[in-house]
Design a protein around this motif. Structure first.
Motif, mmCIF file in Angstrom:
data_model
loop_
_atom_site.group_PDB
_atom_site.id
_atom_site.type_symbol
_atom_site.label_atom_id
_atom_site.label_comp_id
_atom_site.label_asym_id
_atom_site.label_seq_id
_atom_site.Cartn_x
_atom_site.Cartn_y
_atom_site.Cartn_z
ATOM 1 N N GLY A 76 0.819 -1.222 0.000
ATOM 2 C CA GLY A 76 0.000 0.000 0.000
ATOM 3 C C GLY A 76 0.845 1.261 0.000
ATOM 4 N N LYS A 77 1.886 1.264 0.819
ATOM 5 C CA LYS A 77 2.775 2.435 0.851
ATOM 6 C C LYS A 77 3.552 2.569 -0.449
ATOM 7 C CE LYS A 77 5.012 3.665 4.575
ATOM 8 N NZ LYS A 77 5.875 3.623 5.784
ATOM 9 N N LEU A 78 3.951 1.449 -1.021
ATOM 10 C CA LEU A 78 4.695 1.488 -2.277
ATOM 11 C C LEU A 78 3.845 2.052 -3.408
ATOM 12 C CD1 LEU A 78 7.255 0.742 -3.867
ATOM 13 C CD2 LEU A 78 6.279 -1.525 -4.194
ATOM 14 N N LEU A 79 2.594 1.612 -3.507
ATOM 15 C CA LEU A 79 1.717 2.059 -4.588
ATOM 16 C C LEU A 79 1.262 3.501 -4.444
ATOM 17 C CD1 LEU A 79 -0.465 -1.147 -5.084
ATOM 18 C CD2 LEU A 79 1.469 -0.367 -6.467
ATOM 19 N N THR A 80 1.199 3.994 -3.203
ATOM 20 C CA THR A 80 0.726 5.363 -2.975
ATOM 21 C C THR A 80 1.851 6.323 -2.613
ATOM 22 O OG1 THR A 80 0.287 4.927 -0.637
ATOM 23 C CG2 THR A 80 -1.528 4.532 -2.183
ATOM 24 N N CYS A 81 3.093 5.869 -2.779
ATOM 25 C CA CYS A 81 4.258 6.678 -2.395
ATOM 26 C C CYS A 81 4.142 7.142 -0.936
ATOM 27 C CB CYS A 81 4.444 7.871 -3.321
ATOM 28 S SG CYS A 81 4.891 7.404 -4.984
ATOM 29 N N GLY A 82 3.884 6.168 -0.081
ATOM 30 C CA GLY A 82 3.785 6.470 1.346
ATOM 31 C C GLY A 82 2.531 7.232 1.690
ATOM 32 N N GLY A 83 1.426 6.920 1.000
ATOM 33 C CA GLY A 83 0.185 7.652 1.254
ATOM 34 C C GLY A 83 0.361 9.124 0.956
ATOM 35 N N PHE A 84 1.044 9.384 -0.181
ATOM 36 C CA PHE A 84 1.358 10.751 -0.608
ATOM 37 C C PHE A 84 2.175 11.494 0.452
ATOM 38 C CE2 PHE A 84 -2.666 9.514 -2.636
ATOM 39 C CZ PHE A 84 -2.220 9.445 -3.948
ATOM 40 N N GLY A 85 3.006 10.746 1.150
ATOM 41 C CA GLY A 85 3.900 11.323 2.153
ATOM 42 C C GLY A 85 3.335 11.355 3.554
ATOM 43 N N ILE A 86 2.014 11.353 3.660
ATOM 44 C CA ILE A 86 1.392 11.467 4.987
ATOM 45 C C ILE A 86 1.595 10.192 5.789
ATOM 46 C CG2 ILE A 86 -0.802 11.776 6.190
ATOM 47 C CD1 ILE A 86 -1.657 13.495 3.747
ATOM 48 N N TRP A 87 1.347 9.053 5.161
ATOM 49 C CA TRP A 87 1.494 7.762 5.821
ATOM 50 C C TRP A 87 2.951 7.541 6.233
ATOM 51 C CZ3 TRP A 87 -0.498 2.671 3.140
ATOM 52 C CH2 TRP A 87 -0.506 1.625 4.054
ATOM 53 N N ALA A 88 3.872 7.963 5.380
ATOM 54 C CA ALA A 88 5.297 7.805 5.686
ATOM 55 C C ALA A 88 5.673 8.609 6.927
ATOM 56 C CB ALA A 88 6.137 8.235 4.491
ATOM 57 N N ILE A 89 5.159 9.812 7.040
ATOM 58 C CA ILE A 89 5.457 10.649 8.213
ATOM 59 C C ILE A 89 4.827 10.056 9.464
ATOM 60 C CG2 ILE A 89 5.057 12.922 9.254
ATOM 61 C CD1 ILE A 89 5.312 14.071 6.398
ATOM 62 N N ILE A 90 3.614 9.573 9.372
ATOM 63 C CA ILE A 90 2.960 8.941 10.526
ATOM 64 C C ILE A 90 3.752 7.720 10.977
ATOM 65 C CG2 ILE A 90 0.897 7.681 11.242
ATOM 66 C CD1 ILE A 90 -0.719 9.645 9.478
ATOM 67 N N ASP A 91 4.270 6.953 10.022
ATOM 68 C CA ASP A 91 5.040 5.759 10.368
ATOM 69 C C ASP A 91 6.356 6.088 11.065
ATOM 70 O OD1 ASP A 91 3.625 3.477 10.011
ATOM 71 O OD2 ASP A 91 4.485 2.947 8.071
ATOM 72 N N TRP A 92 6.878 7.277 10.912
ATOM 73 C CA TRP A 92 8.082 7.648 11.642
ATOM 74 C C TRP A 92 7.830 7.544 13.149
ATOM 75 C CZ3 TRP A 92 9.370 12.839 8.754
ATOM 76 C CH2 TRP A 92 9.818 12.549 7.457
ATOM 77 N N PHE A 93 6.595 7.815 13.556
ATOM 78 C CA PHE A 93 6.250 7.772 14.970
ATOM 79 C C PHE A 93 5.698 6.417 15.396
ATOM 80 C CE2 PHE A 93 5.917 12.144 13.526
ATOM 81 C CZ PHE A 93 6.733 12.786 14.431
ATOM 82 N N MET A 94 5.192 5.636 14.435
ATOM 83 C CA MET A 94 4.498 4.389 14.769
ATOM 84 C C MET A 94 5.315 3.127 14.503
ATOM 85 S SD MET A 94 1.119 5.460 15.357
ATOM 86 C CE MET A 94 0.260 3.979 15.099
#
Length: 115
Positions: A76-94
């Protein structure tokens, strides 16, 4: 299982689990037979700090999720480029908590299969 062995395991592997899980892990290991020690010793856990570093560097490609075994979220992150960056930033904390949770599940599976 011998209390000294269990305490050694807890001391050497405490960074791989949440702090509130450690007393439960200790209790579960104390209830095990001594023949299970080899199974517990060979388990390899993912390092939460490494997961954080990978998440910072390649989180938008889902590499962090692939490493801990969350293949679906990684795709999911790969196809959406990390949820358009938002998911990637959230994952930094999670991601560290998710890594510790996966480690807990790995330990539970090993103990339930072997019991």
């Amino acid at each position: 299982m011998d209390a000294a062995k269990v305490d050694l395991f807890i001391m050497t592997n405490s960074k791989y689990f949440e702090g509130h899980q450690l007393p439960l892990i200790r209790q579960r290991l104390l209830e095990l037979d001594d023949s299970m020690w080899n199974i517990v010793q060979v388990l390899q856990f993912k390092d939460p700090t490494t997961s954080l570093i990978v998440s910072l560097l390649g989180g938008s490609l889902g590499i962090d999720r692939f490493i801990i075994g969350d293949t679906g979220k990684g795709v999911g992150k790969l196809l959406t480029c990390g949820g358009f960056g938002i998911w990637a930033i959230i994952d930094w904390f999670m991601i560290q908590g998710a890594t510790r949770e996966k480690n807990q599940l790995r330990l539970q599976e090993a103990l339930s299969v072997s019991a």
